[in-house]
Design a protein around this motif. Structure first.
Motif, PDB file in Angstrom:
ATOM      1  N   SER A 179     -15.740  33.421  54.084  1.00 37.28           N
ATOM      2  CA  SER A 179     -15.259  34.594  54.819  1.00 37.28           C
ATOM      3  C   SER A 179     -16.133  35.794  54.463  1.00 37.28           C
ATOM      4  N   PRO A 180     -16.291  36.740  55.378  1.00 35.99           N
ATOM      5  CA  PRO A 180     -17.079  37.946  55.054  1.00 35.99           C
ATOM      6  C   PRO A 180     -16.528  38.673  53.838  1.00 35.99           C
ATOM      7  N   ARG A 181     -15.202  38.664  53.683  1.00 36.81           N
ATOM      8  CA  ARG A 181     -14.590  39.355  52.551  1.00 36.81           C
ATOM      9  C   ARG A 181     -15.002  38.735  51.223  1.00 36.81           C
ATOM     10  N   LEU A 182     -15.015  37.390  51.172  1.00 43.22           N
ATOM     11  CA  LEU A 182     -15.422  36.722  49.933  1.00 43.22           C
ATOM     12  C   LEU A 182     -16.897  36.963  49.651  1.00 43.22           C
TER      13      LEU A 182
ATOM     14  N   GLU B 263     -18.657  39.544  50.387  1.00 43.46           N
ATOM     15  CA  GLU B 263     -18.800  40.898  49.836  1.00 43.46           C
ATOM     16  C   GLU B 263     -18.443  40.923  48.351  1.00 43.46           C
ATOM     17  N   THR B 264     -17.474  40.093  47.973  1.00 41.71           N
ATOM     18  CA  THR B 264     -17.017  40.074  46.576  1.00 41.71           C
ATOM     19  C   THR B 264     -18.064  39.457  45.658  1.00 41.71           C
TER      20      THR B 264
ATOM     21  N   SER C 224      -9.358  32.251  54.822  1.00 38.69           N
ATOM     22  CA  SER C 224      -8.468  33.141  54.074  1.00 38.69           C
ATOM     23  C   SER C 224      -9.104  33.675  52.797  1.00 38.69           C
ATOM     24  N   GLY C 225     -10.397  33.349  52.574  1.00 36.59           N
ATOM     25  CA  GLY C 225     -11.116  33.899  51.434  1.00 36.59           C
ATOM     26  C   GLY C 225     -10.929  33.161  50.129  1.00 36.59           C
ATOM     27  N   GLN C 226     -10.464  31.914  50.193  1.00 35.42           N
ATOM     28  CA  GLN C 226     -10.189  31.174  48.966  1.00 35.42           C
ATOM     29  C   GLN C 226     -11.415  30.487  48.366  1.00 35.42           C
TER      30      GLN C 226
ATOM     31  N   GLU D 135     -15.022  35.141  61.705  1.00 26.28           N
ATOM     32  CA  GLU D 135     -14.097  34.709  60.653  1.00 26.28           C
ATOM     33  C   GLU D 135     -14.852  34.102  59.460  1.00 26.28           C
TER      34      GLU D 135
END
Length: 311
Positions: free
Chosen positions: A177-180, A182-183, A247-249, A267
């Motif tokens: 995921s893009p969010r992961l 970035e992390t 879901s970023g898992q 996504e």
């Protein structure tokens, strides 16, 4: 009448084994016969073993170059082949005359969830009234109680017969995921993923070797180092892996042509520029011998091939 009834009672438990024996004889190979029948080689070997135990005689010599009929095997083939061929042909003709427009497709979970199911409305619209049934499993070539009309499966080109059509080759990227992303920050090569082993999402294949990329194989093809990976999380279906990735898992392996929509809508993103390919791909084949042109089964297969963009 009783002796005839008893004969049928004994035959009842071995008729499938006897049919398998005839097909193996005609192919001269258990491997080729398994491909023709659309079953696994171990299950077909077990049928031959069952028949040998029932008759208490060896039917084949197992050679390094293949199999060879024993005297008992040759006698059984001569006795059984012609009548079984006749019954099989006439039964198939009768079944085809009386069967409705019903097509059963055996397919693996990943292809069913991400490619076939979204396109079923278009397929139904194209073909009109049709009883279309989807049988999803981890291994669509495994033996089941029903013989599917069409099988869609992952395999290497040398392992499939000429009747199978390539839908698309195996091409796989690491995705998240893009969010992961970035992390964990930008990654430049496959070795960077070793720092995030706990984030890798794995697809379990049971007790058999998977006919698709797993993380160790993918990392090796992408130029990464080899070694034993720490398992992050393992799932038994690809749909669960993609849901976990969205879901970023964690980081998943993404099969192009299956996850293209998730990439297109943002996504999921590719965490590395590497797209790793193999000699494998998704294939489709009709399991009935010599399907007539224009039959509903042939039309379904032709639509799938066309929709995949295969040449």
């Amino acid at each position: 009448m009783a002796p005839i009834t008893n004969s049928y009672r004994h035959l009842l438990w071995s008729v499938a084994d006897l049919c398998a024996f005839v097909v193996v004889c005609r192919n001269g190979s258990i491997t080729r016969a398994a491909k023709e029948l659309g079953v696994s080689q171990p299950s077909l070997s077990k049928r031959i073993k069952n028949l040998e135990e029932t008759l208490q005689t060896e039917l084949f010599f197992r050679r390094s170059t293949g199999i060879e009929l024993t005297g008992s095997g040759a006698a059984l083939f001569q006795m059984a082949a012609e009548p079984l061929d006749t019954v099989a042909h006439q039964f198939d003709q009768s079944r085809r005359r009386t069967a409705p427009n019903r097509v059963l497709i055996a397919v693996d979970y990943a292809f069913a969830s991400f490619w076939l199911l979204p396109r079923l409305p278009m397929l139904r619209e194209h073909l009109g009234e049709i009883d279309l049934r989807v049988l999803a499993s981890q291994d669509p070539l495994q033996e089941s109680d029903v013989q599917p009309d069409i099988s869609i499966f992952m395999a290497a080109k040398p392992d499939v017969g000429p009747e199978a059509h390539l839908l698309f080759p195996e091409a796989v990227s690491a995705i998240a995921s893009p969010r992961l992303l970035e992390t964990i920050g930008p990654l430049s090569d496959a070795n960077d993923l070793w720092d995030y082993q706990s984030k890798l999402l794995h697809l379990g294949a049971g007790n058999t070797a998977a006919p698709w990329f797993d993380w160790p194989e993918w990392l090796s093809h992408a130029g990464g180092r080899s070694g034993v990976l720490q398992k992050g999380a393992t799932f038994n279906t690809y749909e669960m892996i993609i849901r976990a990735a969205v879901s970023g898992q964690g980081i998943a392996l993404g099969w192009h042509s299956l996850i293209d929509d998730h990439i297109a809508n943002g996504e999921l993103v590719e965490v590395l520029p590497h797209v790793v390919t193999s000699g494998r791909g998704y294939f489709v084949k009709i399991n009935h011998p010599a399907p007539r042109k224009g039959s509903i089964t042939t039309r379904v297969q032709d639509w799938i091939v066309s929709e995949s963009g295969a040449k």
